[in-house]
Motif scaffolding. Sequence first.
Motif, PDB file in Angstrom:
ATOM      1  N   SER A 386       0.823  -1.219   0.000  1.00 27.45           N
ATOM      2  CA  SER A 386       0.000   0.000   0.000  1.00 27.45           C
ATOM      3  C   SER A 386       0.853   1.263   0.000  1.00 27.45           C
ATOM      4  N   LYS A 387       2.060   1.170   0.523  1.00 25.22           N
ATOM      5  CA  LYS A 387       2.958   2.321   0.577  1.00 25.22           C
ATOM      6  C   LYS A 387       3.852   2.410  -0.657  1.00 25.22           C
ATOM      7  N   SER A 388       3.696   1.465  -1.588  1.00 29.93           N
ATOM      8  CA  SER A 388       4.496   1.439  -2.828  1.00 29.93           C
ATOM      9  C   SER A 388       5.991   1.439  -2.533  1.00 29.93           C
ATOM     10  N   LEU A 389       6.370   0.659  -1.527  1.00 30.87           N
ATOM     11  CA  LEU A 389       7.791   0.520  -1.184  1.00 30.87           C
ATOM     12  C   LEU A 389       8.381  -0.595  -2.042  1.00 30.87           C
ATOM     13  N   SER A 390       9.077  -0.221  -3.093  1.00 29.39           N
ATOM     14  CA  SER A 390       9.538  -1.210  -4.066  1.00 29.39           C
ATOM     15  C   SER A 390      10.956  -1.690  -3.835  1.00 29.39           C
ATOM     16  N   ASN A 391      11.675  -1.105  -2.859  1.00 27.89           N
ATOM     17  CA  ASN A 391      13.078  -1.464  -2.624  1.00 27.89           C
ATOM     18  C   ASN A 391      13.275  -2.058  -1.234  1.00 27.89           C
ATOM     19  N   VAL A 392      12.424  -3.002  -0.875  1.00 30.09           N
ATOM     20  CA  VAL A 392      12.543  -3.692   0.410  1.00 30.09           C
ATOM     21  C   VAL A 392      13.268  -5.020   0.183  1.00 30.09           C
ATOM     22  N   VAL A 393      14.378  -5.206   0.889  1.00 29.16           N
ATOM     23  CA  VAL A 393      15.180  -6.425   0.770  1.00 29.16           C
ATOM     24  C   VAL A 393      15.314  -7.058   2.153  1.00 29.16           C
ATOM     25  N   TRP A 394      14.811  -8.281   2.273  1.00 27.82           N
ATOM     26  CA  TRP A 394      14.958  -9.034   3.514  1.00 27.82           C
ATOM     27  C   TRP A 394      16.226  -9.876   3.429  1.00 27.82           C
ATOM     28  N   SER A 413       4.930 -18.077  -8.920  1.00 27.67           N
ATOM     29  CA  SER A 413       6.046 -17.716  -9.791  1.00 27.67           C
ATOM     30  C   SER A 413       5.770 -16.438 -10.572  1.00 27.67           C
ATOM     31  N   ASP A 414       4.589 -15.862 -10.386  1.00 22.33           N
ATOM     32  CA  ASP A 414       4.224 -14.624 -11.073  1.00 22.33           C
ATOM     33  C   ASP A 414       4.886 -13.446 -10.376  1.00 22.33           C
ATOM     34  N   THR A 415       5.694 -12.680 -11.105  1.00 19.42           N
ATOM     35  CA  THR A 415       6.440 -11.577 -10.489  1.00 19.42           C
ATOM     36  C   THR A 415       5.663 -10.266 -10.476  1.00 19.42           C
ATOM     37  N   SER A 416       4.472 -10.246 -11.054  1.00 18.83           N
ATOM     38  CA  SER A 416       3.747  -8.976 -11.187  1.00 18.83           C
ATOM     39  C   SER A 416       3.290  -8.415  -9.845  1.00 18.83           C
ATOM     40  N   ASP A 417       3.114  -9.294  -8.847  1.00 25.63           N
ATOM     41  CA  ASP A 417       2.644  -8.810  -7.553  1.00 25.63           C
ATOM     42  C   ASP A 417       3.714  -8.915  -6.469  1.00 25.63           C
ATOM     43  N   ASN A 418       4.973  -8.980  -6.867  1.00 28.45           N
ATOM     44  CA  ASN A 418       6.055  -8.994  -5.869  1.00 28.45           C
ATOM     45  C   ASN A 418       6.070  -7.690  -5.081  1.00 28.45           C
ATOM     46  N   VAL A 419       6.341  -7.791  -3.788  1.00 25.54           N
ATOM     47  CA  VAL A 419       6.472  -6.584  -2.981  1.00 25.54           C
ATOM     48  C   VAL A 419       7.859  -6.452  -2.355  1.00 25.54           C
ATOM     49  N   SER A 420       8.632  -7.535  -2.359  1.00 21.41           N
ATOM     50  CA  SER A 420       9.990  -7.472  -1.824  1.00 21.41           C
ATOM     51  C   SER A 420      10.746  -8.704  -2.289  1.00 21.41           C
ATOM     52  N   VAL A 421      12.055  -8.710  -2.030  1.00 19.53           N
ATOM     53  CA  VAL A 421      12.867  -9.886  -2.295  1.00 19.53           C
ATOM     54  C   VAL A 421      13.518 -10.308  -0.990  1.00 19.53           C
ATOM     55  N   GLU A 422      14.000 -11.547  -0.972  1.00 21.14           N
ATOM     56  CA  GLU A 422      14.596 -12.068   0.254  1.00 21.14           C
ATOM     57  C   GLU A 422      15.791 -12.950  -0.086  1.00 21.14           C
ATOM     58  N   PHE A 423      16.863 -12.756   0.672  1.00 19.65           N
ATOM     59  CA  PHE A 423      18.032 -13.617   0.587  1.00 19.65           C
ATOM     60  C   PHE A 423      18.192 -14.318   1.929  1.00 19.65           C
TER      61      PHE A 423
END
Length: 510
Positions: A386-394, A413-423
């Motif tokens: 909701s905050k359009s935070l597109s650069n969140v990395v866990w 596997s659909d990337t269209s609704d990704n909100v963050s990435v995680e390593f």
Amino acid sequence: MIRNSGIIALFLFACMYALAQEKLHINPELVAKLDPALAPFYHGVASGDPTQSAVIIWTKLTLESVHTKDVEVSYQVSEVPDFKTIYKKGIVKTNLKRDYTIKVDVTGLKENKEYYYCFFYKGRRSLTGKTKTLPAHPNEMSIAFAACSNYEWGYFTNYRFIAEDPKIDLVVHLGDYIYEYAPGGYGDTTIGRKHVPAKEITTLDDYRTRYSQYRLDPDLRLAHQLKPFVTTWDDHEIANNSYVDGAQNHQKNEGDWYTRKNAGKQAYYEWMPVRETPEQELYRAFQIGDLMNLVILDTRITGRSVQLDSITDPHFQDPERTILGKKQYDWLTKQLETGSKWQIIGNQVPFGPMYVGTKNGEKEVYMDGWDGYPQERKRLINWIESKSLSNVVWVTGDYHASFALENDLLGTSDTSDNVSVEFVVTSITSANSDEYTNDQKELDAEHAGYLRNNPQVRYLNGVDHGFVVLHVTPERTVAQFYYATDIRTPSGKLRLEKTFTVPSGRPVLK
């Protein structure tokens, strides 16, 4: 005769030294681990929690007898390694109540600056430590992330690799820095690395002794000597699968849980270079210019509700169940709105989703991770969207395997609704799949099951031990997965296996 006299003299010196060592205020089982050249600062030095103008410096005195009064230790901080000019100096006191640990919050420093420091006691000098303050306006930053370092499972070679990399600005340890088990309780004692004391640790003295053992390891000592650390705990700093009011590995015959928890916390604050506050809350954030906000969580003992065994439990979807606690949740959402280019979250357990495979081919929710608290996870991921935070990395520890995954609500596997990435960072040494089986077909089947059950996972390594380095710039975050070729001997080599790029504005893995 001269040669024989020399041998006798050396023998007598060794005996006298051994007798003197027995008087030291340290567990007798650790005496053989002491390097006499480092006396009385056998555990080396450490620094941590840097800001643009301050850093914590740390050391530990090991005395020949217990002192009833405070003892004084002096310190020096310099901008040059030979200390020809002294930037800061002072005298601090320590005592038995602090286990003779020394911690100084050195303030008034320059931003993005390397400093050297050392301690003195009665004319004897510690190792020279090297640290660095945070930059105020960085264009790039390199951070190593590590987790899960069990002394018994292998040599801490990966810590040495981190120490020797000049490009790494900061080390973040995501927890399980020590393990509470008795020798052989969870480890491979056949390589000769056995836990001290020789029991499961439950008391303050036990925890202090276990930290002492770990910090005598030369590779870990070197990493602390050369790099500033930011640390947080997971569960094994107290007991396996802990939460606010208990732990899986705490039984009634081991005493009161809160007494044990407080003992583990006290030893942690004594032995780790973390900044102490009146609240003593370990979750905190480090603003690194406009480039990033490094957010460090505590998903274990600050607010976590007890873990459930199954999604069939009637309380599984209870919105009151929490992994953070309300206070920390509200704090986290405020941190994520600081306006930094990147929000890098140091996190203990997989944010996921993460499904584990079963022998009958079905999949189960990983109940100790965020998936075990589905309403709070859903609330947070919807808030981020909701905050359009597109650069969140866990960046996550705990799991003893490496993963690169894309976080969405459903785990597709659909990337269209990704909100963050995680390593997910594998362990420094703690056991993963290959410690339990040498059957390659079984390992391949396990990995295939993970990938089948988790289509959002782009990478998996469940057999190697290492760490992750993030290189952060305004345009991208690059994650590199490093591994030691061998942890059962001290001679392992470093190898880089996989690199991912996260472009700014798009939470996808390339």
